[in-house]
Structures are given as C-alpha cells and as structure tokens.
Design an enzyme around this catalytic site. Structure first.
Site, PDB file in Angstrom:
ATOM      1  CG  PHE A 177      52.578  -7.813 -20.070  1.00  0.00           C
ATOM      2  CD1 PHE A 177      52.558  -7.826 -21.462  1.00  0.00           C
ATOM      3  CD2 PHE A 177      51.378  -7.971 -19.377  1.00  0.00           C
ATOM      4  CE1 PHE A 177      51.362  -8.017 -22.161  1.00  0.00           C
ATOM      5  CE2 PHE A 177      50.188  -8.159 -20.076  1.00  0.00           C
ATOM      6  CZ  PHE A 177      50.176  -8.179 -21.466  1.00  0.00           C
ATOM      7  CD1 TRP A 178      50.534  -6.539 -15.920  1.00  0.00           C
ATOM      8  CD2 TRP A 178      49.014  -5.697 -17.335  1.00  0.00           C
ATOM      9  NE1 TRP A 178      49.568  -7.506 -16.119  1.00  0.00           N
ATOM     10  CE2 TRP A 178      48.624  -7.011 -16.986  1.00  0.00           C
ATOM     11  CE3 TRP A 178      48.212  -4.983 -18.222  1.00  0.00           C
ATOM     12  CZ2 TRP A 178      47.469  -7.617 -17.485  1.00  0.00           C
ATOM     13  CZ3 TRP A 178      47.059  -5.572 -18.727  1.00  0.00           C
ATOM     14  CH2 TRP A 178      46.699  -6.865 -18.357  1.00  0.00           C
ATOM     15  CG  LEU A 238      31.128 -16.178 -12.386  1.00  0.00           C
ATOM     16  CD1 LEU A 238      30.699 -17.151 -13.476  1.00  0.00           C
ATOM     17  CD2 LEU A 238      30.132 -16.195 -11.234  1.00  0.00           C
TER      18      LEU A 238
HETATM   19  S1  MYA Z   1      43.008 -13.664 -11.970  1.00  0.00           S
HETATM   20  C1  MYA Z   1      43.547 -15.290 -11.492  1.00  0.00           C
HETATM   21  C2  MYA Z   1      44.963 -15.507 -11.913  1.00  0.00           C
HETATM   22  N1  MYA Z   1      45.388 -16.862 -11.685  1.00  0.00           N
HETATM   23  C3  MYA Z   1      46.045 -17.286 -10.613  1.00  0.00           C
HETATM   24  O1  MYA Z   1      46.367 -16.526  -9.722  1.00  0.00           O
HETATM   25  C4  MYA Z   1      46.331 -18.784 -10.559  1.00  0.00           C
HETATM   26  C5  MYA Z   1      47.679 -19.110  -9.964  1.00  0.00           C
HETATM   27  N2  MYA Z   1      48.743 -18.380 -10.651  1.00  0.00           N
HETATM   28  C6  MYA Z   1      49.141 -18.633 -11.920  1.00  0.00           C
HETATM   29  O2  MYA Z   1      48.630 -19.496 -12.609  1.00  0.00           O
HETATM   30  C7  MYA Z   1      50.263 -17.748 -12.441  1.00  0.00           C
HETATM   31  O3  MYA Z   1      50.960 -17.171 -11.366  1.00  0.00           O
HETATM   32  C8  MYA Z   1      49.750 -16.633 -13.386  1.00  0.00           C
HETATM   33  C9  MYA Z   1      50.896 -15.720 -13.785  1.00  0.00           C
HETATM   34  C10 MYA Z   1      49.174 -17.266 -14.663  1.00  0.00           C
HETATM   35  C11 MYA Z   1      48.685 -15.771 -12.719  1.00  0.00           C
HETATM   36  N3  MYA Z   1      46.514 -10.999 -14.026  1.00  0.00           N
HETATM   37  O4  MYA Z   1      54.103 -15.749 -16.802  1.00  0.00           O
HETATM   38  P1  MYA Z   1      54.671 -14.837 -15.787  1.00  0.00           P
HETATM   39  C12 MYA Z   1      51.578 -10.517 -14.694  1.00  0.00           C
HETATM   40  C13 MYA Z   1      47.206 -10.284 -14.919  1.00  0.00           C
HETATM   41  O5  MYA Z   1      56.159 -14.860 -15.674  1.00  0.00           O
HETATM   42  P2  MYA Z   1      53.412 -16.444 -13.746  1.00  0.00           P
HETATM   43  C14 MYA Z   1      42.408 -13.888 -13.599  1.00  0.00           C
HETATM   44  O6  MYA Z   1      42.235 -14.972 -14.061  1.00  0.00           O
HETATM   45  C15 MYA Z   1      52.697 -10.008 -13.828  1.00  0.00           C
HETATM   46  O7  MYA Z   1      52.328  -8.758 -13.259  1.00  0.00           O
HETATM   47  N4  MYA Z   1      48.543 -10.233 -14.986  1.00  0.00           N
HETATM   48  O8  MYA Z   1      54.030 -15.073 -14.333  1.00  0.00           O
HETATM   49  C16 MYA Z   1      42.164 -12.633 -14.428  1.00  0.00           C
HETATM   50  C17 MYA Z   1      53.827  -9.903 -14.825  1.00  0.00           C
HETATM   51  O9  MYA Z   1      53.656  -8.758 -15.643  1.00  0.00           O
HETATM   52  P3  MYA Z   1      54.534  -7.437 -15.315  1.00  0.00           P
HETATM   53  C18 MYA Z   1      49.213 -10.986 -14.098  1.00  0.00           C
HETATM   54  O10 MYA Z   1      53.328 -16.268 -12.282  1.00  0.00           O
HETATM   55  C19 MYA Z   1      43.287 -12.520 -15.446  1.00  0.00           C
HETATM   56  C20 MYA Z   1      53.588 -11.112 -15.705  1.00  0.00           C
HETATM   57  O11 MYA Z   1      52.189 -11.470 -15.535  1.00  0.00           O
HETATM   58  C21 MYA Z   1      48.565 -11.759 -13.137  1.00  0.00           C
HETATM   59  O12 MYA Z   1      54.113 -17.618 -14.275  1.00  0.00           O
HETATM   60  C22 MYA Z   1      43.277 -11.240 -16.205  1.00  0.00           C
HETATM   61  C23 MYA Z   1      54.433 -12.295 -15.259  1.00  0.00           C
HETATM   62  O13 MYA Z   1      54.178 -13.363 -16.127  1.00  0.00           O
HETATM   63  C24 MYA Z   1      47.166 -11.742 -13.117  1.00  0.00           C
HETATM   64  N5  MYA Z   1      46.448 -12.433 -12.230  1.00  0.00           N
HETATM   65  O14 MYA Z   1      51.920 -16.453 -14.342  1.00  0.00           O
HETATM   66  C25 MYA Z   1      44.388 -11.155 -17.237  1.00  0.00           C
HETATM   67  N6  MYA Z   1      49.489 -12.388 -12.401  1.00  0.00           N
HETATM   68  O15 MYA Z   1      55.968  -7.812 -15.516  1.00  0.00           O
HETATM   69  C26 MYA Z   1      44.467  -9.810 -17.921  1.00  0.00           C
HETATM   70  C27 MYA Z   1      50.677 -12.020 -12.884  1.00  0.00           C
HETATM   71  O16 MYA Z   1      54.074  -6.387 -16.266  1.00  0.00           O
HETATM   72  C28 MYA Z   1      43.402  -9.661 -18.955  1.00  0.00           C
HETATM   73  N7  MYA Z   1      50.528 -11.160 -13.899  1.00  0.00           N
HETATM   74  O17 MYA Z   1      54.231  -7.089 -13.885  1.00  0.00           O
HETATM   75  C29 MYA Z   1      43.535  -8.368 -19.684  1.00  0.00           C
HETATM   76  C30 MYA Z   1      42.445  -8.151 -20.743  1.00  0.00           C
HETATM   77  C31 MYA Z   1      42.712  -8.992 -22.006  1.00  0.00           C
HETATM   78  C32 MYA Z   1      41.605  -8.887 -23.043  1.00  0.00           C
HETATM   79  C33 MYA Z   1      41.583  -7.518 -23.708  1.00  0.00           C
HETATM   80  C34 MYA Z   1      40.463  -7.486 -24.790  1.00  0.00           C
HETATM   81  C35 MYA Z   1      40.389  -6.180 -25.394  1.00  0.00           C
HETATM   82  O1  JJ1 Z   2      39.408 -17.144   1.986  1.00  0.00           O
HETATM   83  C1  JJ1 Z   2      40.208 -16.281   2.276  1.00  0.00           C
HETATM   84  N1  JJ1 Z   2      40.740 -16.162   3.486  1.00  0.00           N
HETATM   85  C2  JJ1 Z   2      40.280 -16.990   4.595  1.00  0.00           C
HETATM   86  C3  JJ1 Z   2      41.225 -18.114   4.878  1.00  0.00           C
HETATM   87  C4  JJ1 Z   2      42.557 -17.659   5.363  1.00  0.00           C
HETATM   88  C5  JJ1 Z   2      43.492 -18.798   5.539  1.00  0.00           C
HETATM   89  C6  JJ1 Z   2      44.873 -18.285   5.785  1.00  0.00           C
HETATM   90  N2  JJ1 Z   2      45.384 -17.480   4.720  1.00  0.00           N
HETATM   91  C7  JJ1 Z   2      40.055 -16.080   5.782  1.00  0.00           C
HETATM   92  N3  JJ1 Z   2      39.477 -16.643   6.824  1.00  0.00           N
HETATM   93  C8  JJ1 Z   2      39.066 -15.912   8.004  1.00  0.00           C
HETATM   94  C9  JJ1 Z   2      37.577 -16.122   8.169  1.00  0.00           C
HETATM   95  C10 JJ1 Z   2      37.051 -15.615   9.508  1.00  0.00           C
HETATM   96  C11 JJ1 Z   2      35.672 -16.240   9.752  1.00  0.00           C
HETATM   97  C12 JJ1 Z   2      35.092 -15.743  11.035  1.00  0.00           C
HETATM   98  C13 JJ1 Z   2      35.038 -14.254  11.067  1.00  0.00           C
HETATM   99  C14 JJ1 Z   2      36.389 -13.622  10.796  1.00  0.00           C
HETATM  100  C15 JJ1 Z   2      36.955 -14.110   9.503  1.00  0.00           C
HETATM  101  O2  JJ1 Z   2      40.326 -14.899   5.741  1.00  0.00           O
HETATM  102  C16 JJ1 Z   2      40.647 -15.238   1.252  1.00  0.00           C
HETATM  103  C17 JJ1 Z   2      39.668 -14.108   1.170  1.00  0.00           C
HETATM  104  O3  JJ1 Z   2      39.554 -13.485   2.388  1.00  0.00           O
HETATM  105  N4  JJ1 Z   2      40.729 -15.878  -0.039  1.00  0.00           N
HETATM  106  C18 JJ1 Z   2      41.850 -15.874  -0.749  1.00  0.00           C
HETATM  107  O4  JJ1 Z   2      42.876 -15.352  -0.349  1.00  0.00           O
HETATM  108  C19 JJ1 Z   2      41.762 -16.540  -2.087  1.00  0.00           C
HETATM  109  C20 JJ1 Z   2      42.229 -15.614  -3.158  1.00  0.00           C
HETATM  110  C21 JJ1 Z   2      41.411 -14.343  -3.265  1.00  0.00           C
HETATM  111  C22 JJ1 Z   2      41.737 -13.545  -4.509  1.00  0.00           C
HETATM  112  C23 JJ1 Z   2      41.196 -14.231  -5.725  1.00  0.00           C
HETATM  113  C24 JJ1 Z   2      41.319 -13.502  -7.003  1.00  0.00           C
HETATM  114  C25 JJ1 Z   2      41.232 -14.337  -8.254  1.00  0.00           C
HETATM  115  C26 JJ1 Z   2      39.932 -14.352  -8.943  1.00  0.00           C
HETATM  116  C27 JJ1 Z   2      40.018 -13.944 -10.373  1.00  0.00           C
HETATM  117  O5  JJ1 Z   2      38.828 -14.175 -11.032  1.00  0.00           O
END
Ligand code: MYA
Ligand code: JJ1
Length: 388
Positions: free
Chosen positions: A4-5, A388
């Site tokens: 995709f990407w 956020l």
């Molecule tokens: S980051 C937080 C993301 N959410 C989570 O981590 C929550 C838990 N996980 C899930 O809900 C699922 O695993 C998600 C993927 C939904 C993440 N950002 O449908 P798939 C790509 C972008 O089979 P699933 C946040 O919210 C992956 O590389 N892409 O996979 C910011 C692969 O593509 P490719 C991601 O696991 C989001 C494809 O998706 C991410 O069922 C920004 C696989 O799809 C990710 N975090 O669903 C989004 N994770 O094959 C982009 C996986 O190419 C915004 N993938 O590697 C872009 C700007 C859009 C606006 C543009 C305006 C101009």
């Molecule tokens: O919170 C996080 N890690 C913690 C918990 C680890 C538990 C085992 N995996 C952690 N703790 C150590 C703390 C310790 C305190 C005393 C001093 C030494 C350190 O490391 C991590 C971040 O570190 N959080 C996550 O992994 C959550 C996901 C982060 C990515 C989120 C991106 C999505 C947001 C999109 O908008």
C-alpha cells in the site's frame, strides 16, 4: 514490502539519501472537481458512517471500539484508554470537519468495527506554514485485522481531506512505515512506583528495595516556583505570544493562533492541564507547561484496571529553568494522582529527562508527513509538534 504505502505520495525508503529530490509537496493539488466524489468501496458486509461525536451514543460506540481494540504496548499488557471527553476535545478543534470522523459498521448488526479521524491544523515545516490534516485514531477491530481494511480507510480519509482542498497530513505511529520524518523515544517518570511495579509497568532496579524506590521518586507536596498557577481564559493572548515565539525555533511545529491555544491549551478537567509562571511583580507570563490525561487499561491484572498517565504536551521556559518548571509539573501531576508522567524526547525535553529521573521506555514514536518530502529526517529535538 509495503504494497500500500509504495503507492502513496510519501517519502520512500529507496529515496533516502537522494539529495536531488526537492523539499516540499510530492504531488501537486488537483481541482476539487477531479477528486473522487463517491466513497471507496468496502468489502460487501461493511458500510461507511460519518461519526457524530457530539452524540452521546456515537461517542460511546467510538469509545468502546478504541477501549477494546486500540494501541497496546509490545507485550500487550496495557492499552490506551482515551476518555470520551478527551475524544470530543481531540476531534473538535477550531474549523474541524465532521466528515473527517469516519467509522465502518457491519451492515447487518450496525456494530462499529473500524475508525479513522482527521482534524485540520496549520503546521510549519521550516519556513512554510502548510494546512494539513492530523490523522489519528486509526483502529480496526481485533477480529478484522490483516484484511487490508486499513488502506481503504486511509484512502477514504485522504479523499475527504482532499474535498476540503487540503493536500498534506501529519501522523504518528509506533510502527515503521515509509518513511519517518523523525523518530522519538518515550520516557517515563514514576510517580507511584509501587503500583507501576505491581502492574508490570516497571521493575525494581538492581540492588533496590521497594522502600528505597519509593524514596527515590518522592516529590515535594507543593510546587516551588513563585507565581506558578493554572492557566486561565484571560491568559490566552499572552500564552499564544509566548508559545509562538518558542515554537519558531523548531523545524516542524504547529502554527497556533489564539483560537488554537484556547482550544488545545486552556485547562479541561481530566483532559488537559496547563500552568504558567506569572511574574509576581509585573504579572508578565514568562513560562508555561502542560500535559494531557491519557489512561491505559491494565490488561489481566487482578488488582488494578487503570494506569493513570500524564503526557507532557507543550512547555516553554524563558525565565524559570525548564528543569524547575517540569519538576513543578511533576508535583502537580502527583497531586492529581497520576501514576506516571510520560514525555517524548522532542523539543528541549532531553535537558530535564535524566535529571528529573525519567527512564527510557520500550516504545518509540515515529512522525510522518503525507505528500510532503523532507530532505533529511529531523532530530527529535528539532520537533516542536506533539500529537495526541
Ligand atoms: S497510529 C495508531 C494505529 N492504531 C493502532 O495501532 C491500533 C491497533 N491496531 C489496529 O487497529 C490495526 O492493526 C491497524 C492496521 C488499523 C493499525 N498507520 O488492514 P491491514 C499499514 C499507517 O491489513 P491491520 C494512527 O492512528 C501496513 O503497513 N499504516 O492491517 C495514525 C500495511 O500497509 P503496507 C499502517 O493490522 C494513522 C497495511 O496498513 C499502520 O488490520 C495514520 C495493512 O493493512 C498505521 N498505524 O490494520 C494513517 N498500521 O502493506 C495514515 C499498519 O503498505 C494517514 N499500516 O505495509 C495518512 C494520511 C492520510 C490523509 C492524507 C490527506 C492529504
Ligand atoms: O508505555 C510504554 N512502555 C512501558 C511499559 C512496558 C511494559 C512492557 N512492554 C515502559 N515501562 C518502563 C518504565 C520505567 C519506569 C522507571 C524508569 C525506567 C522506565 O517502557 C511504551 C512507551 O515506552 N508504550 C507503548 O509501547 C504504547 C505504544 C506506543 C506507540 C504509540 C503510537 C500510536 C499513537 C498514534 O497517535
């Protein structure tokens, strides 16, 4: 590798180090009339829904989806638990578009199974202020993972952003995608070390006892900086000036006006806290600090269900040393019963993390721009943006 990407206007891995590529938009805007007018096709069992986050019922559905299916740490011990009030705040900034709050339902049961959002923001990249979408809360229900739903959701939010004549986006993720503009490290400051250890968030250090650990992280009962107080509505103009001046030094930062500061930084109970230092003599506002409230669910612990975490947001020091200002932020976070204070190594945060007893976490956060090329990744310390 990234089916995709590879098709998207983002910096590609193969282009890293190619200094001939110009900085800026990767593809030009097209006339709005040429933007696809109908939503992308979903698999037949599912349908699009525009989420009215004002509605208590819709907000609860989104909250439940995220509470059960959103981001976890690498060992699946904790899951982000954004509150409804937080979601309303995050999704309704000045100029927001309801059409950018996108859900997917099962047609037959109407169950909400996926979500993605955008909100508008002006973000400055070096000398250029660019109107962007900040994309967040991408979530697919656990039972529907790996079915390529995420690419459809990303394409649909892109289409709806284009319909508003906006062509760039900013987003963060814990996973590596093509290609980060910056990579940050999470740091954690224990406020309630016993609970953190009990739930497996942290561990007793080598040659440490529980009582030595509790003593190590003890903080004063009250803040130490004279003139340190909660931000109030009448402070918005002064805080805006202070923050704009401060953020101007970073390579990537929001271009906040007074409306943005009112929305993003005025204290909102259990959502965002902001404090400032007003000179006791002149009442001049010289320093500012803020954090937002993002608890995590503790998965499968018999004694505790929620970890109360504060996340460092925007901080500005001109007179009070940043170290002292942040120590006061830790003190108020402790007063408010947070278990841990988290921060990224963005802006000038490195200058206080070690001294204030933060430790590096096991998580990283990658920052991305959509349709905007950066010649070379920027250091975390050159980032002036917190999503956020
Ligand atoms: S980051 C937080 C993301 N959410 C989570 O981590 C929550 C838990 N996980 C899930 O809900 C699922 O695993 C998600 C993927 C939904 C993440 N950002 O449908 P798939 C790509 C972008 O089979 P699933 C946040 O919210 C992956 O590389 N892409 O996979 C910011 C692969 O593509 P490719 C991601 O696991 C989001 C494809 O998706 C991410 O069922 C920004 C696989 O799809 C990710 N975090 O669903 C989004 N994770 O094959 C982009 C996986 O190419 C915004 N993938 O590697 C872009 C700007 C859009 C606006 C543009 C305006 C101009
Ligand atoms: O919170 C996080 N890690 C913690 C918990 C680890 C538990 C085992 N995996 C952690 N703790 C150590 C703390 C310790 C305190 C005393 C001093 C030494 C350190 O490391 C991590 C971040 O570190 N959080 C996550 O992994 C959550 C996901 C982060 C990515 C989120 C991106 C999505 C947001 C999109 O908008």
């Amino acid at each position: 590798r990234h089916k995709f990407w590879e098709t998207q206007p983002v910096g590609q891995f193969k282009d890293i180090g190619d200094t001939s590529l110009p900085e800026g938009p990767i593809e030009p805007p097209t006339p709005i009339s040429e933007v696809k007018q109908e939503p992308y096709n979903l698999p037949n069992l599912y349908e699009w829904v525009t989420c009215d986050i004002d509605s208590e019922e819709m907000c609860a559905e989104v909250y439940n989806l995220l509470t059960n299916n959103y981001v976890e740490d690498d060992e699946n011990m904790f899951r982000f638990n954004y509150s409804k009030e937080f979601l309303r705040w995050a999704l309704r900034p000045p100029g927001y578009f309801k059409s950018w709050h996108i859900g997917v339902r099962v047609k037959s049961s109407k169950k909400l199974v996926a979500f993605i959002t955008g909100v508008p923001a002006r973000i400055r990249v070096r000398d250029n202020v660019v109107t962007m979408a900040e994309v967040n809360f991408l979530c697919v229900h656990k039972k529907l993972r790996s079915k390529r739903l995420a690419p459809v959701m990303i394409k649909e939010v892109t289409r709806r952003v284009h319909l508003e004549n906006i062509w760039q986006a900013a987003y963060t993720a814990g996973v590596v995608l093509p290609t980060p503009v910056s990579t940050c490290q999470y740091w954690h400051r224990s406020l309630n070390p016993k609970k953190l250890i009990d739930v497996g968030f942290s561990r007793l250090g080598a040659r440490m006892t529980m009582s030595r650990t509790i003593k190590l992280y003890k903080l004063p009962e009250s803040t130490v900086t004279p003139g340190f107080r909660k931000m109030e509505p009448h402070d918005v103009p002064a805080v805006t000036r202070l923050l704009r001046e401060y953020l101007s030094q970073f390579a990537i930062a929001p271009d906040f006006d007074e409306n943005d500061v009112e929305h993003w930084l005025l204290p909102k109970e259990n959502v965002v806290d902001s404090f400032l230092v007003a000179s006791p003599e002149t009442h001049e506002i010289t320093d500012f600090c803020s954090f937002y409230t993002l608890p995590s669910s503790i998965l499968g612990n018999p004694n505790y269900s929620t970890l109360k975490a504060a996340y460092s947001y925007y901080n500005v020091s001109t007179k009070t040393p940043l170290l002292q200002l942040m120590n006061d932020a830790l003190i108020v976070a402790k007063q408010k019963d947070f278990d841990v204070f988290n921060a990224l190594d963005v802006m000038q945060n490195e200058s206080f993390l070690k001294e204030l007893k933060f430790g590096p976490g096991d998580g990283k956060l990658h920052y991305y721009l959509y349709n905007y090329r950066i010649r070379q990744a920027v250091l975390a310390s050159e980032l002036g943006l917190v999503l956020l």
